[in-house]
Scaffold this active site. Sequence first.
Site, PDB file in Angstrom:
ATOM      1  N   LYS A   8      -5.586  -5.057  14.346  1.00 51.52           N
ATOM      2  CA  LYS A   8      -4.332  -4.402  14.749  1.00 51.52           C
ATOM      3  C   LYS A   8      -3.737  -5.061  15.990  1.00 51.52           C
ATOM      4  O   LYS A   8      -2.504  -5.103  16.145  1.00 51.52           O
ATOM      5  CB  LYS A   8      -4.571  -2.902  14.961  1.00 51.52           C
ATOM      6  CG  LYS A   8      -4.939  -2.165  13.670  1.00 51.52           C
ATOM      7  CD  LYS A   8      -3.830  -2.294  12.620  1.00 51.52           C
ATOM      8  CE  LYS A   8      -4.087  -1.494  11.359  1.00 51.52           C
ATOM      9  NZ  LYS A   8      -3.011  -1.628  10.371  1.00 51.52           N
ATOM     10  N   GLY A  36       0.819  -1.216   0.000  1.00 55.04           N
ATOM     11  CA  GLY A  36       0.000   0.000   0.000  1.00 55.04           C
ATOM     12  C   GLY A  36       0.844   1.254   0.000  1.00 55.04           C
ATOM     13  O   GLY A  36       0.710   2.109   0.882  1.00 55.04           O
ATOM     14  N   ASP A  66      -4.165  -7.028  -4.649  1.00 53.88           N
ATOM     15  CA  ASP A  66      -4.833  -6.901  -3.355  1.00 53.88           C
ATOM     16  C   ASP A  66      -3.961  -7.594  -2.304  1.00 53.88           C
ATOM     17  O   ASP A  66      -3.690  -8.800  -2.419  1.00 53.88           O
ATOM     18  CB  ASP A  66      -6.211  -7.565  -3.463  1.00 53.88           C
ATOM     19  CG  ASP A  66      -7.017  -7.441  -2.180  1.00 53.88           C
ATOM     20  OD1 ASP A  66      -6.435  -7.133  -1.120  1.00 53.88           O
ATOM     21  OD2 ASP A  66      -8.246  -7.654  -2.256  1.00 53.88           O
ATOM     22  N   TYR A 104     -11.358  -3.306  13.343  1.00 52.78           N
ATOM     23  CA  TYR A 104     -10.030  -2.695  13.157  1.00 52.78           C
ATOM     24  C   TYR A 104      -9.125  -3.015  14.356  1.00 52.78           C
ATOM     25  O   TYR A 104      -7.959  -3.392  14.184  1.00 52.78           O
ATOM     26  CB  TYR A 104     -10.211  -1.185  12.993  1.00 52.78           C
ATOM     27  CG  TYR A 104      -8.951  -0.416  12.670  1.00 52.78           C
ATOM     28  CD1 TYR A 104      -8.393  -0.474  11.394  1.00 52.78           C
ATOM     29  CD2 TYR A 104      -8.337   0.388  13.630  1.00 52.78           C
ATOM     30  CE1 TYR A 104      -7.255   0.254  11.087  1.00 52.78           C
ATOM     31  CE2 TYR A 104      -7.193   1.118  13.330  1.00 52.78           C
ATOM     32  CZ  TYR A 104      -6.651   1.044  12.056  1.00 52.78           C
ATOM     33  OH  TYR A 104      -5.510   1.760  11.755  1.00 52.78           O
ATOM     34  N   ALA A 157      -9.331  -5.521  16.414  1.00 49.28           N
ATOM     35  CA  ALA A 157      -8.974  -6.946  16.392  1.00 49.28           C
ATOM     36  C   ALA A 157      -7.849  -7.204  15.404  1.00 49.28           C
ATOM     37  O   ALA A 157      -6.893  -7.932  15.684  1.00 49.28           O
ATOM     38  CB  ALA A 157     -10.200  -7.791  16.032  1.00 49.28           C
ATOM     39  N   ASN A 199       2.098  -2.299   5.421  1.00 55.48           N
ATOM     40  CA  ASN A 199       1.443  -1.019   5.713  1.00 55.48           C
ATOM     41  C   ASN A 199      -0.028  -0.999   5.289  1.00 55.48           C
ATOM     42  O   ASN A 199      -0.835  -0.305   5.901  1.00 55.48           O
ATOM     43  CB  ASN A 199       2.208   0.099   4.996  1.00 55.48           C
ATOM     44  CG  ASN A 199       1.383   1.366   4.891  1.00 55.48           C
ATOM     45  OD1 ASN A 199       1.291   2.125   5.848  1.00 55.48           O
ATOM     46  ND2 ASN A 199       0.770   1.599   3.736  1.00 55.48           N
ATOM     47  N   SER A 238      -1.677  -0.173  15.327  1.00 52.15           N
ATOM     48  CA  SER A 238      -2.307   1.113  15.646  1.00 52.15           C
ATOM     49  C   SER A 238      -2.486   1.203  17.146  1.00 52.15           C
ATOM     50  O   SER A 238      -2.616   0.176  17.832  1.00 52.15           O
ATOM     51  CB  SER A 238      -3.681   1.179  14.975  1.00 52.15           C
ATOM     52  OG  SER A 238      -4.450   2.213  15.547  1.00 52.15           O
TER      53      SER A 238
HETATM   54  P1  NAD Z   1      -4.518   5.484   3.795  1.00 50.55           P
HETATM   55  O1  NAD Z   1      -5.948   5.100   3.654  1.00 50.55           O
HETATM   56  O2  NAD Z   1      -4.133   6.891   3.511  1.00 50.55           O
HETATM   57  O3  NAD Z   1      -3.574   4.514   2.945  1.00 50.55           O
HETATM   58  C1  NAD Z   1      -3.709   3.123   3.017  1.00 50.55           C
HETATM   59  C2  NAD Z   1      -2.966   2.515   1.862  1.00 50.55           C
HETATM   60  O4  NAD Z   1      -3.199   1.099   1.866  1.00 50.55           O
HETATM   61  C3  NAD Z   1      -3.465   3.057   0.524  1.00 50.55           C
HETATM   62  O5  NAD Z   1      -2.368   3.240  -0.339  1.00 50.55           O
HETATM   63  C4  NAD Z   1      -4.368   1.941   0.037  1.00 50.55           C
HETATM   64  O6  NAD Z   1      -4.477   1.891  -1.371  1.00 50.55           O
HETATM   65  C5  NAD Z   1      -3.627   0.724   0.563  1.00 50.55           C
HETATM   66  N1  NAD Z   1      -4.491  -0.443   0.644  1.00 50.55           N
HETATM   67  C6  NAD Z   1      -5.678  -0.547   1.280  1.00 50.55           C
HETATM   68  N2  NAD Z   1      -6.180  -1.768   1.086  1.00 50.55           N
HETATM   69  C7  NAD Z   1      -5.306  -2.451   0.297  1.00 50.55           C
HETATM   70  C8  NAD Z   1      -5.261  -3.755  -0.243  1.00 50.55           C
HETATM   71  N3  NAD Z   1      -6.246  -4.619  -0.018  1.00 50.55           N
HETATM   72  N4  NAD Z   1      -4.204  -4.109  -0.989  1.00 50.55           N
HETATM   73  C9  NAD Z   1      -3.189  -3.250  -1.235  1.00 50.55           C
HETATM   74  N5  NAD Z   1      -3.172  -1.988  -0.741  1.00 50.55           N
HETATM   75  C10 NAD Z   1      -4.225  -1.607   0.005  1.00 50.55           C
HETATM   76  O7  NAD Z   1      -4.132   5.077   5.289  1.00 50.55           O
HETATM   77  P2  NAD Z   1      -2.863   5.488   6.177  1.00 50.55           P
HETATM   78  O8  NAD Z   1      -3.367   6.397   7.224  1.00 50.55           O
HETATM   79  O9  NAD Z   1      -1.718   5.855   5.347  1.00 50.55           O
HETATM   80  O10 NAD Z   1      -2.600   4.063   6.890  1.00 50.55           O
HETATM   81  C11 NAD Z   1      -1.490   3.241   6.622  1.00 50.55           C
HETATM   82  C12 NAD Z   1      -1.401   2.186   7.718  1.00 50.55           C
HETATM   83  O11 NAD Z   1      -1.225   2.831   8.992  1.00 50.55           O
HETATM   84  C13 NAD Z   1      -2.651   1.338   7.859  1.00 50.55           C
HETATM   85  O12 NAD Z   1      -2.300   0.009   8.151  1.00 50.55           O
HETATM   86  C14 NAD Z   1      -3.374   1.984   9.024  1.00 50.55           C
HETATM   87  O13 NAD Z   1      -4.227   1.070   9.664  1.00 50.55           O
HETATM   88  C15 NAD Z   1      -2.201   2.394   9.881  1.00 50.55           C
HETATM   89  N6  NAD Z   1      -2.539   3.451  10.831  1.00 50.55           N
HETATM   90  C16 NAD Z   1      -3.007   4.674  10.409  1.00 50.55           C
HETATM   91  C17 NAD Z   1      -3.324   5.642  11.359  1.00 50.55           C
HETATM   92  C18 NAD Z   1      -3.838   7.001  10.994  1.00 50.55           C
HETATM   93  O14 NAD Z   1      -4.193   7.770  11.915  1.00 50.55           O
HETATM   94  N7  NAD Z   1      -3.894   7.383   9.742  1.00 50.55           N
HETATM   95  C19 NAD Z   1      -3.177   5.352  12.721  1.00 50.55           C
HETATM   96  C20 NAD Z   1      -2.699   4.115  13.101  1.00 50.55           C
HETATM   97  C21 NAD Z   1      -2.388   3.167  12.148  1.00 50.55           C
END
Ligand code: NAD
Length: 249
Positions: free
Chosen positions: A161, A14, A65, A157, A159, A92, A144
Amino acid sequence: MNLDLTGKTALVTGGTRGIGRAIVEALANAGAKVAFTYRSSTEEAETLLADLTKRGVEALAHQGDAADTDAANEAVKLVMDTWGRVDILVNNAGITRDGLMLRMGDDDWNAVINTNLKSVFNFCKAVYRPMMKQRGGAIVNLSSVVGVTGNPGQTNYAASKAGIIGFSKSLAKELGGRGVTVNVVAPGYVATDMTASLSEAAQNAMLGAVPLGRPATPADVAGAVIFLASGAATYITGHVLHVDGGLAM
Ligand code: NAD
């Protein structure tokens, strides 16, 4: 402290936006060859790949995916066929499908568990043999704060994480003898597309609980990932590094 990743190969799931993109950029800036996966953002992926290549970074993009076993195997095969080794894996890719449990359907549960947790299993399994044979590697999985503290409306979510944390500690014990580290980064509130959809009230409530008084930037999270993937962290494994401005203290 050795944060230089020159000559290392890395794979990020991702990688086209948000935290994943910041991780891709940070790995490239540290000298690594970087492969990233994306599911549907073909245009963004092509632009990112072109940008990296223009800067002289060896880069690869793989569409698929992350929840799909074959797609994960293909992405790792692409890295192995091109560069002959995989030094760093960053899991990620992640989604949210929030809602109180009473109203949460099977599809919301399955989508989040498959995208967030099954994908980690898929990619770790795909790099297991290569990293074992190399007798080295660094895996960093994105959890997270919600996986540690819980959050109403996010049972699926949380569960997924929390599952990543238990999974990573178990794998760290399995692979430690081969010199492979497995660590977790647990971000708090990061300003990305994922959190942009939250109501202003929810964003303010979260911010109010952050001792550092601001959301994380994607680069804040990427910095922690680089550290755990680098030579500075070779004696750290099974660790959960909170990048949350003090939120989960
Ligand atoms: P985002 O939605 O901006 O980006 C997520 C990325 O994952 C995107 O590029 C999306 O295309 C990709 N993705 C989603 N499903 C996919 C799949 N099935 N196959 C391939 N790619 C896929 O989110 P973000 O905020 O950049 O989050 C990145 C990671 O950090 C995630 O795992 C999220 O749970 C974690 N996270 C985010 C936050 C926050 O506050 N933003 C907090 C804690 C953890």
